[in-house]
Motif scaffolding. Sequence first.
Motif, PDB file in Angstrom:
ATOM      1  N   ASN A   1       5.546  42.964  34.835  1.00  0.00           N
ATOM      2  CA  ASN A   1       5.070  42.399  35.876  1.00  0.00           C
ATOM      3  C   ASN A   1       5.816  42.481  37.366  1.00  0.00           C
ATOM      4  OD1 ASN A   1       3.030  41.387  34.244  1.00  0.00           O
ATOM      5  ND2 ASN A   1       4.280  39.493  33.821  1.00  0.00           N
ATOM      6  N   ASN A   2       7.196  42.656  36.748  1.00  0.00           N
ATOM      7  CA  ASN A   2       7.977  43.040  38.140  1.00  0.00           C
ATOM      8  C   ASN A   2       8.195  44.357  38.657  1.00  0.00           C
ATOM      9  OD1 ASN A   2       8.371  40.178  38.609  1.00  0.00           O
ATOM     10  ND2 ASN A   2       9.672  40.001  37.012  1.00  0.00           N
ATOM     11  N   SER A   3       7.456  45.162  38.202  1.00  0.00           N
ATOM     12  CA  SER A   3       7.631  46.627  38.341  1.00  0.00           C
ATOM     13  C   SER A   3       8.729  47.156  37.755  1.00  0.00           C
ATOM     14  CB  SER A   3       7.249  46.894  39.930  1.00  0.00           C
ATOM     15  OG  SER A   3       5.766  46.412  40.165  1.00  0.00           O
ATOM     16  N   TYR A   4       9.558  46.806  37.219  1.00  0.00           N
ATOM     17  CA  TYR A   4      10.854  47.560  36.729  1.00  0.00           C
ATOM     18  C   TYR A   4      10.500  48.805  36.027  1.00  0.00           C
ATOM     19  CZ  TYR A   4      13.770  43.622  38.090  1.00  0.00           C
ATOM     20  OH  TYR A   4      14.480  42.840  38.871  1.00  0.00           O
ATOM     21  N   LEU A   5       9.320  48.767  35.016  1.00  0.00           N
ATOM     22  CA  LEU A   5       9.219  50.117  34.239  1.00  0.00           C
ATOM     23  C   LEU A   5       8.699  51.147  35.262  1.00  0.00           C
ATOM     24  CD1 LEU A   5       7.378  48.589  31.011  1.00  0.00           C
ATOM     25  CD2 LEU A   5       9.894  49.126  31.557  1.00  0.00           C
ATOM     26  N   LYS A   6       7.849  50.670  36.232  1.00  0.00           N
ATOM     27  CA  LYS A   6       7.413  51.791  37.270  1.00  0.00           C
ATOM     28  C   LYS A   6       8.727  52.298  38.077  1.00  0.00           C
ATOM     29  CE  LYS A   6       4.319  52.089  41.094  1.00  0.00           C
ATOM     30  NZ  LYS A   6       3.268  51.570  42.151  1.00  0.00           N
ATOM     31  N   ARG A   7       9.728  51.507  38.362  1.00  0.00           N
ATOM     32  CA  ARG A   7      10.811  52.077  39.182  1.00  0.00           C
ATOM     33  C   ARG A   7      11.569  52.855  38.086  1.00  0.00           C
ATOM     34  NH1 ARG A   7      13.794  46.938  40.880  1.00  0.00           N
ATOM     35  NH2 ARG A   7      15.415  48.420  41.238  1.00  0.00           N
ATOM     36  N   LEU A   8      11.925  52.698  37.116  1.00  0.00           N
ATOM     37  CA  LEU A   8      12.611  53.459  36.075  1.00  0.00           C
ATOM     38  C   LEU A   8      11.827  54.795  35.934  1.00  0.00           C
ATOM     39  CD1 LEU A   8      13.315  50.561  33.352  1.00  0.00           C
ATOM     40  CD2 LEU A   8      15.099  51.683  34.969  1.00  0.00           C
TER      41      LEU A   8
ATOM     42  N   LEU B   1      -4.643  40.577  27.395  1.00  0.00           N
ATOM     43  CA  LEU B   1      -3.524  40.268  26.743  1.00  0.00           C
ATOM     44  C   LEU B   1      -2.640  39.755  27.731  1.00  0.00           C
ATOM     45  CD1 LEU B   1      -3.225  42.370  23.461  1.00  0.00           C
ATOM     46  CD2 LEU B   1      -4.102  40.047  23.674  1.00  0.00           C
ATOM     47  N   LYS B   2      -2.750  40.180  28.893  1.00  0.00           N
ATOM     48  CA  LYS B   2      -1.686  39.770  29.963  1.00  0.00           C
ATOM     49  C   LYS B   2      -1.594  38.320  30.171  1.00  0.00           C
ATOM     50  CE  LYS B   2      -0.364  42.469  33.177  1.00  0.00           C
ATOM     51  NZ  LYS B   2      -0.088  43.051  34.553  1.00  0.00           N
ATOM     52  N   MET B   3      -2.695  37.459  29.969  1.00  0.00           N
ATOM     53  CA  MET B   3      -2.652  36.039  30.168  1.00  0.00           C
ATOM     54  C   MET B   3      -1.671  35.319  29.123  1.00  0.00           C
ATOM     55  SD  MET B   3      -5.855  34.936  28.350  1.00  0.00           S
ATOM     56  CE  MET B   3      -5.756  33.230  28.574  1.00  0.00           C
ATOM     57  N   TYR B   4      -1.019  36.056  28.085  1.00  0.00           N
ATOM     58  CA  TYR B   4      -0.233  35.436  27.312  1.00  0.00           C
ATOM     59  C   TYR B   4       1.202  35.550  27.187  1.00  0.00           C
ATOM     60  CZ  TYR B   4      -4.626  34.862  24.731  1.00  0.00           C
ATOM     61  OH  TYR B   4      -5.928  34.687  24.281  1.00  0.00           O
ATOM     62  N   SER B   5       1.600  35.893  28.831  1.00  0.00           N
ATOM     63  CA  SER B   5       2.941  36.263  29.396  1.00  0.00           C
ATOM     64  C   SER B   5       3.592  34.986  29.497  1.00  0.00           C
ATOM     65  CB  SER B   5       2.951  37.004  30.417  1.00  0.00           C
ATOM     66  OG  SER B   5       4.108  37.041  31.057  1.00  0.00           O
ATOM     67  N   LEU B   6       4.953  34.964  28.835  1.00  0.00           N
ATOM     68  CA  LEU B   6       5.802  33.880  29.051  1.00  0.00           C
ATOM     69  C   LEU B   6       6.890  34.204  30.170  1.00  0.00           C
ATOM     70  CD1 LEU B   6       6.188  32.591  25.610  1.00  0.00           C
ATOM     71  CD2 LEU B   6       4.554  31.917  27.203  1.00  0.00           C
ATOM     72  N   ASP B   7       7.725  33.332  30.494  1.00  0.00           N
ATOM     73  CA  ASP B   7       8.899  33.594  31.346  1.00  0.00           C
ATOM     74  C   ASP B   7      10.240  32.991  30.997  1.00  0.00           C
ATOM     75  OD1 ASP B   7       7.359  34.858  33.581  1.00  0.00           O
ATOM     76  OD2 ASP B   7       6.386  33.050  34.170  1.00  0.00           O
ATOM     77  N   ASP B   8      10.149  31.986  30.052  1.00  0.00           N
ATOM     78  CA  ASP B   8      11.414  31.347  29.692  1.00  0.00           C
ATOM     79  C   ASP B   8      12.234  32.234  28.741  1.00  0.00           C
ATOM     80  OD1 ASP B   8      13.470  29.765  29.092  1.00  0.00           O
ATOM     81  OD2 ASP B   8      12.279  27.867  28.577  1.00  0.00           O
ATOM     82  N   PRO B   9      13.441  32.675  29.292  1.00  0.00           N
ATOM     83  CA  PRO B   9      14.279  33.445  28.236  1.00  0.00           C
ATOM     84  C   PRO B   9      14.658  32.993  27.105  1.00  0.00           C
ATOM     85  CG  PRO B   9      15.023  33.630  30.861  1.00  0.00           C
ATOM     86  CD  PRO B   9      14.020  32.549  30.571  1.00  0.00           C
ATOM     87  N   LYS B  10      14.493  31.647  27.145  1.00  0.00           N
ATOM     88  CA  LYS B  10      15.011  30.761  26.044  1.00  0.00           C
ATOM     89  C   LYS B  10      14.236  31.281  24.812  1.00  0.00           C
ATOM     90  CE  LYS B  10      15.326  26.044  24.210  1.00  0.00           C
ATOM     91  NZ  LYS B  10      15.415  24.526  24.522  1.00  0.00           N
TER      92      LYS B  10
END
Length: 295
Positions: free
Chosen positions: A174-181, A277-286
Amino acid sequence: MKLGLGTVQFGQDYGISNQRDKTPINEAVAILQYAEDKGIDLIDTASLYGECENVLGTLLPEQHNFRIITKSTIYKKEKISSSNAEDLKIKFHNSLNKLGESRLYGLLIHDADDLLVEGGDTLYNVLQELKKDGLVDKFGVSVYSGEQIDHLLKRYTIDLIQVPVNVFDQRLINNSYLKRLKEKDIEIHVRSVFLQGLLLMDTESLHSFFDPIKPILIKYRDFLYSQGLSPIDGAIGFIKGVSEIDYVIIGVDSLVQFIENVECFSKSYDNSLFDRLKMYSLDDPKYLNPGLWEI
């Protein structure tokens, strides 16, 4: 995108859903043979995976087609010293001896923070030296967060990175890190596809720690069943929709489990599955980082 064999279970009891302790030797032999038969050419291990490197060194024939990646010890220091850098070199050569190899495909720093604290460049210099000496083809790092990637890319040039990605943990997508890599031509290996087995478990057997996310896990599971998909289908079908990935590292503790994973990986999934399946994304690192689980 190709499948790689994770071998942590060969050396120790690992995973929230693992009910079998570490993989028996005869089962490990069968898994390696099946991997070879199916053209799987990458093995992921680490010096911290119990007896894993010794097991692989014993079981793999002198001549084989596997490319092996191992990982360093974890230093967890406020400042990396020259003695830590020397230790990295010594432990790498120990890994070569245990594995019975003269060189490896890759060496990863097991904890990205070891490269990011003061003196981390001394570890990086060892990685460069090992590559220059022809002992590794590629070097890199295992990360947990986008923040670590930001800091790493500012300081270093790496060949290879291992990252967590799964249906619940979509942060690096979601934050385009894979694309940047990928734009920097860094080889991307993805781990934690099943979130240490959490995505495959019966929701009724989950520890109470996961109660806050149980509703979304149930909703996710209900969606899969409505589409005639298994939990393994859901996890692997999602990952196969991420074009930047070079290798998906999947660890198993039995041949039956490995066969099921390989068969699912060989399937063609509906092109719309990833988006649905993108709707099942979570954000809490916990809940996304097993190292933070309070169980």
